[in-house]
Design an enzyme around this catalytic site. Structure first.
Site, PDB file in Angstrom:
ATOM      1  N   ALA A 157      73.995  21.280   9.237  1.00 45.09           N
ATOM      2  CA  ALA A 157      74.225  19.930   9.374  1.00 45.09           C
ATOM      3  C   ALA A 157      74.807  19.323   7.869  1.00 45.09           C
ATOM      4  CB  ALA A 157      73.085  19.050   9.666  1.00 45.09           C
ATOM      5  N   THR A 192      77.039  15.861   7.011  1.00 40.85           N
ATOM      6  CA  THR A 192      76.514  14.942   6.266  1.00 40.85           C
ATOM      7  C   THR A 192      77.471  14.550   5.295  1.00 40.85           C
ATOM      8  OG1 THR A 192      74.954  15.971   5.111  1.00 40.85           O
ATOM      9  CG2 THR A 192      74.178  15.222   7.165  1.00 40.85           C
ATOM     10  N   PHE A 233      71.463  14.795  13.320  1.00 40.27           N
ATOM     11  CA  PHE A 233      70.425  14.383  14.145  1.00 40.27           C
ATOM     12  C   PHE A 233      69.169  14.973  14.423  1.00 40.27           C
ATOM     13  CE2 PHE A 233      74.136  16.124  15.788  1.00 40.27           C
ATOM     14  CZ  PHE A 233      73.702  17.208  16.935  1.00 40.27           C
ATOM     15  N   ARG A 234      68.993  16.099  14.027  1.00 43.51           N
ATOM     16  CA  ARG A 234      67.396  16.813  14.155  1.00 43.51           C
ATOM     17  C   ARG A 234      66.800  16.574  13.059  1.00 43.51           C
ATOM     18  NH1 ARG A 234      67.758  21.615  17.975  1.00 43.51           N
ATOM     19  NH2 ARG A 234      69.809  21.471  18.736  1.00 43.51           N
ATOM     20  N   ASP A 238      80.336  19.428  15.998  1.00 41.05           N
ATOM     21  CA  ASP A 238      81.268  18.480  15.846  1.00 41.05           C
ATOM     22  C   ASP A 238      82.553  18.794  15.905  1.00 41.05           C
ATOM     23  OD1 ASP A 238      81.561  19.281  13.272  1.00 41.05           O
ATOM     24  OD2 ASP A 238      79.785  18.075  12.628  1.00 41.05           O
ATOM     25  N   HIS A 285      75.001  26.656  18.475  1.00 41.21           N
ATOM     26  CA  HIS A 285      74.628  25.274  19.088  1.00 41.21           C
ATOM     27  C   HIS A 285      75.652  24.583  20.182  1.00 41.21           C
ATOM     28  CE1 HIS A 285      71.015  24.822  15.910  1.00 41.21           C
ATOM     29  NE2 HIS A 285      71.133  25.921  16.661  1.00 41.21           N
ATOM     30  N   CYS A 293      82.818  20.216  38.954  1.00 37.42           N
ATOM     31  CA  CYS A 293      83.975  21.070  38.669  1.00 37.42           C
ATOM     32  C   CYS A 293      85.041  21.095  39.965  1.00 37.42           C
ATOM     33  CB  CYS A 293      83.363  22.495  38.849  1.00 37.42           C
ATOM     34  SG  CYS A 293      84.561  23.915  38.494  1.00 37.42           S
ATOM     35  N   CYS A 317      84.719  24.718  41.663  1.00 35.82           N
ATOM     36  CA  CYS A 317      83.670  25.365  42.385  1.00 35.82           C
ATOM     37  C   CYS A 317      82.779  24.268  43.095  1.00 35.82           C
ATOM     38  CB  CYS A 317      82.986  26.302  41.706  1.00 35.82           C
ATOM     39  SG  CYS A 317      82.017  26.038  40.481  1.00 35.82           S
ATOM     40  N   ILE A 325      78.043  20.465  -1.389  1.00 31.85           N
ATOM     41  CA  ILE A 325      78.766  21.692  -1.017  1.00 31.85           C
ATOM     42  C   ILE A 325      80.347  21.594  -1.165  1.00 31.85           C
ATOM     43  CG2 ILE A 325      79.649  22.881   1.177  1.00 31.85           C
ATOM     44  CD1 ILE A 325      76.981  21.913   2.375  1.00 31.85           C
TER      45      ILE A 325
END
Ligand SMILES: [Zn+2]
Length: 267
Positions: free
Chosen positions: A33, A37, A44-45, A113, A130, A163, A166, A247
């Protein structure tokens, strides 16, 4: 650029990070995350994050209750709007530079995202452990459906989409709480971790599985481990390089000094 961050990384750290990148031959990047950010997307966790304010919808609730499916879709569209509005940042651009170089083995991300792809990384080079919050598919036959199409169906029928092939339930490709992690993704992530000589963690607290174990897999196979994360992680003690800073700034500066150049040859 809207970034006006204080420079929180020393020249010495930048130089060392550049050396780690330059001396590596096979780099795997792992993002959490923290890289998003920096684009203004909420973690959100985290405490105070969305899941501490609204109850997450469990996978079995999605399967068994139409009202929960409708609520899940409503949330998906809210998130998608946030993701669409978020700009990619220097961190995403830096990761793309690494992954798209001859040294880049692949990217493993906890993020849903889609910003790494928007920064120019091919789907085939990303393992989204995830899932993906901007795409949807049938739970039974995996036929894809765009979120826009799902939205149209919901608006026209007042019901959650099925779907066209199917009749199965369609769901966003995010891995919900209580939903098993896809085994093929886990295999891909472990194979990457076993194949690299630099495992570069960006913006993950390395607490939840498999984030907690993949760096260990890499280390046990002889890789070096570098972690850029503002908070400490349980794996700091075994990291070969540790940088508690933002980062985007550190990666961009290190790449400018490295042989990869800072060529942000992407969007
Ligand atoms: Zn289907």
């Amino acid at each position: 650029m809207m970034s006006n961050k204080v420079e929180d990384v020393s020249e010495e750290d930048v130089q060392r990070l550049a050396e780690f990148i330059d001396t590596a031959a096979r780099i795997v990047v792992f993002t959490g995350a923290g890289i998003s950010t920096e684009s203004g997307i909420a973690d959100f966790r985290s405490p105070g994050g969305i899941w501490s304010q609204i109850k997450p919808i469990q996978f079995d609730e999605f399967l068994s209750r139409e009202d929960m499916r409708m609520e899940d879709w409503r949330r998906r569209f809210v998130f998608q709007a946030e993701f669409d509005a978020a700009p990619i940042n220097d961190g995403h651009r830096g990761v793309a530079t690494i992954i798209n170089s001859t040294k880049g083995l692949g990217l493993i991300t906890q993020n849903i995202d889609g910003l790494h792809q928007r920064a120019g990384i091919a789907d085939s080079d990303v393992v989204e452990i995830h899932g993906n919050g901007v795409r949807a598919a049938c739970l039974d036959c995996q036929s894809p459906m765009s979120l826009a199409e799902a939205k149209t169906i919901i608006e026209q029928t007042g019901q959650s989409p099925r779907c066209g092939r199917c009749g199965g339930l369609v769901k966003s490709k995010i891995i919900s709480f209580g939903q098993p992690m896809p085994q093929d993704k886990m295999v891909d992530a472990e194979r990457l971790a076993m194949s690299c000589d630099l495992f570069l963690v960006l913006g993950s607290s390395l607490v939840v599985q498999p984030a907690a174990s993949l760096p260990l897999v890499a280390k046990n196979n002889g890789s070096r481990l570098a972690i850029i994360n503002k908070q400490s992680t349980p794996l700091d003690a075994i990291a070969d390089f540790l940088l508690p800073s933002s980062i985007g700034t550190s990666l961009q500066k290190a790449l400018e000094k490295s042989a990869l150049g800072g060529s942000s040859a992407n969007i």
